[in-house]
Design an enzyme around this catalytic site. Structure first.
Site, mmCIF file in Angstrom:
data_model
loop_
_atom_site.group_PDB
_atom_site.id
_atom_site.type_symbol
_atom_site.label_atom_id
_atom_site.label_comp_id
_atom_site.label_asym_id
_atom_site.label_seq_id
_atom_site.Cartn_x
_atom_site.Cartn_y
_atom_site.Cartn_z
ATOM 1 N N ARG A 34 0.807 -1.225 0.000
ATOM 2 C CA ARG A 34 0.000 0.000 0.000
ATOM 3 C C ARG A 34 0.840 1.274 0.000
ATOM 4 O O ARG A 34 0.328 2.348 -0.301
ATOM 5 C CB ARG A 34 -0.916 0.007 1.230
ATOM 6 C CG ARG A 34 -1.975 -1.079 1.204
ATOM 7 C CD ARG A 34 -2.875 -0.980 2.415
ATOM 8 N NE ARG A 34 -3.963 -1.946 2.365
ATOM 9 C CZ ARG A 34 -4.906 -2.059 3.290
ATOM 10 N NH1 ARG A 34 -4.880 -1.263 4.347
ATOM 11 N NH2 ARG A 34 -5.860 -2.957 3.176
ATOM 12 N N LYS A 190 -2.152 -23.269 17.065
ATOM 13 C CA LYS A 190 -0.778 -23.424 17.555
ATOM 14 C C LYS A 190 -0.258 -22.108 18.127
ATOM 15 O O LYS A 190 0.616 -22.116 19.003
ATOM 16 C CB LYS A 190 0.128 -23.976 16.461
ATOM 17 C CG LYS A 190 0.250 -23.109 15.212
ATOM 18 C CD LYS A 190 1.354 -22.061 15.314
ATOM 19 C CE LYS A 190 1.314 -21.123 14.127
ATOM 20 N NZ LYS A 190 2.313 -20.053 14.222
ATOM 21 N N ASP A 243 4.070 -26.895 12.802
ATOM 22 C CA ASP A 243 4.025 -25.469 13.125
ATOM 23 C C ASP A 243 4.027 -25.239 14.629
ATOM 24 O O ASP A 243 4.620 -24.279 15.128
ATOM 25 C CB ASP A 243 2.778 -24.848 12.494
ATOM 26 C CG ASP A 243 2.971 -23.388 12.119
ATOM 27 O OD1 ASP A 243 4.052 -22.838 12.404
ATOM 28 O OD2 ASP A 243 2.054 -22.804 11.525
ATOM 29 N N GLU A 277 -1.131 -13.018 16.756
ATOM 30 C CA GLU A 277 -2.319 -13.739 16.281
ATOM 31 C C GLU A 277 -2.947 -14.577 17.392
ATOM 32 O O GLU A 277 -4.164 -14.692 17.489
ATOM 33 C CB GLU A 277 -1.948 -14.629 15.094
ATOM 34 C CG GLU A 277 -1.528 -13.872 13.838
ATOM 35 C CD GLU A 277 -2.708 -13.371 13.020
ATOM 36 O OE1 GLU A 277 -3.822 -13.279 13.557
ATOM 37 O OE2 GLU A 277 -2.505 -13.059 11.834
#
Length: 327
Positions: A34, A190, A243, A277
């Site tokens: 962007r 995870k 992961d 996250e």
């Protein structure tokens, strides 16, 4: 078959992904961001030291700050954090070619709806095949050309294999799957367990505790994935166990570092938490697990600790004094 690929998102992972695909030499690749000034600098200097210090980006990689740059791409990868994906899809979706395959590369669940990102993509882009890329791969490792393997899942194996062929290279290998649910949930859950392992490390309560969290956390992941329609085998693969092991043991992991800070009792920066996250996924997964009547005590504890509803010492005691059961 040569593909035209657009990677949207000029952060560490998006840049690394675009670079490794370009290095494979089979596809024309454009990194779309962007910030016009940043994209111009990347094009002229071939360096993105803010996120990948010292790594020279390939000459074959193109850069653009124009949304129209995705037009004509046969594969479009969305490589920004999960909570920013919906806005990006609405911005760039207008310019997609009618036959473009769209791939989410984020590891999360929509916070407000609890939906998977593929659900959001199919809602916003109903005419496009939707896939997900996830697994144990840090951006720096990928960009440095260190051997990395991940999973890519689509509705049909033909599409998954096409994507794996187009994106894989000498040092970056994708395994094809049709279990989009399992691959996505493994990547999201995870992160929660990595925070738990960070709390253990920050608290200094031993590697045995970390091993127990990984093993019992994997059991939680499996129960949740199966209840949501995914496959238990996927949880034991790259996007689940692979992961989890990486994120729960490496200090490159934001989620692990966030957990360490919590375990040490450090005041966590809200801006830092907003980038983690697992902080989003913990509360969403805990809520969904309750709705599905799934036992997820580790996830519940992490959610309560982050929200300030439970002290870490009390959480440890609760986990260790639960009724004895079979494994």
């Amino acid at each position: 078959m040569s593909e035209k690929i657009a990677v949207i998102g000029s952060g560490a992972f998006g840049t690394a992904l675009a670079a490794v695909i370009a290095l494979a030499g089979r596809s024309a690749v454009t990194l779309v961001g962007r910030n016009p000034s940043l994209m111009a600098d990347l094009k002229s200097e071939r360096l993105h030291d803010a996120v990948l210090p010292g790594i020279v980006l390939p000459e074959s990689l193109e850069f653009s700050a124009e949304a129209e740059a995705v037009a004509g791409a046969s594969i479009v990868l969305f490589a920004m954090p999960s909570q920013a994906q919906a806005d990006a899809v609405r911005q760039y979706g207008l310019y997609l070619s009618k036959d473009a395959v769209v791939v989410t590369c984020a590891k999360g669940i929509e916070r407000t709806t609890g939906n998977l990102l593929t659900d959001m993509l199919e809602r916003e882009l109903p005419d496009h095949p939707v896939a997900v890329l996830s697994g144990p791969g840090f951006a720096a490792d990928i960009a440095k050309g260190l051997p990395t393997a991940m999973a890519i899942a689509a509705d049909g194996m033909e599409t998954a294999e096409r994507l794996a062929q187009a994106i894989s290279g000498r040092t970056f290998r994708l395994y094809a799957s049709t279990d989009r649910i399992g691959v996505q949930l493994g990547g999201a859950l995870k992160n929660v367990l990595a925070i738990a392992c960070g709390i253990v490390e920050g608290r200094g309560i031993g590697e045995s505790a970390r091993a127990a969290l990984i093993a019992r956390g994997l059991a939680e992941m499996s129960r949740f994935v199966v209840a949501k329609g995914g496959q238990a085998d996927t949880v034991r693969g790259l996007s689940g166990l692979g992961d989890l092991v990486l994120t729960a043991t490496s200090h490159q992991s934001r989620n692990l570092r966030f957990g360490i800070a919590l375990g040490r009792g450090e005041k966590t920066d809200p801006a830092h938490g907003a980038l983690v996250e697992g902080a989003f996924a913990a509360s969403v997964a805990s809520r969904l697990a309750a709705e599905l009547s799934i036992s997820m005590p580790i996830t519940d504890a992490v959610s309560a600790i982050i929200d300030g509803r439970l002290d870490i010492s009390d959480a440890i005691e609760q986990l260790m004094t639960r009724p004895i059961t079979t494994e």
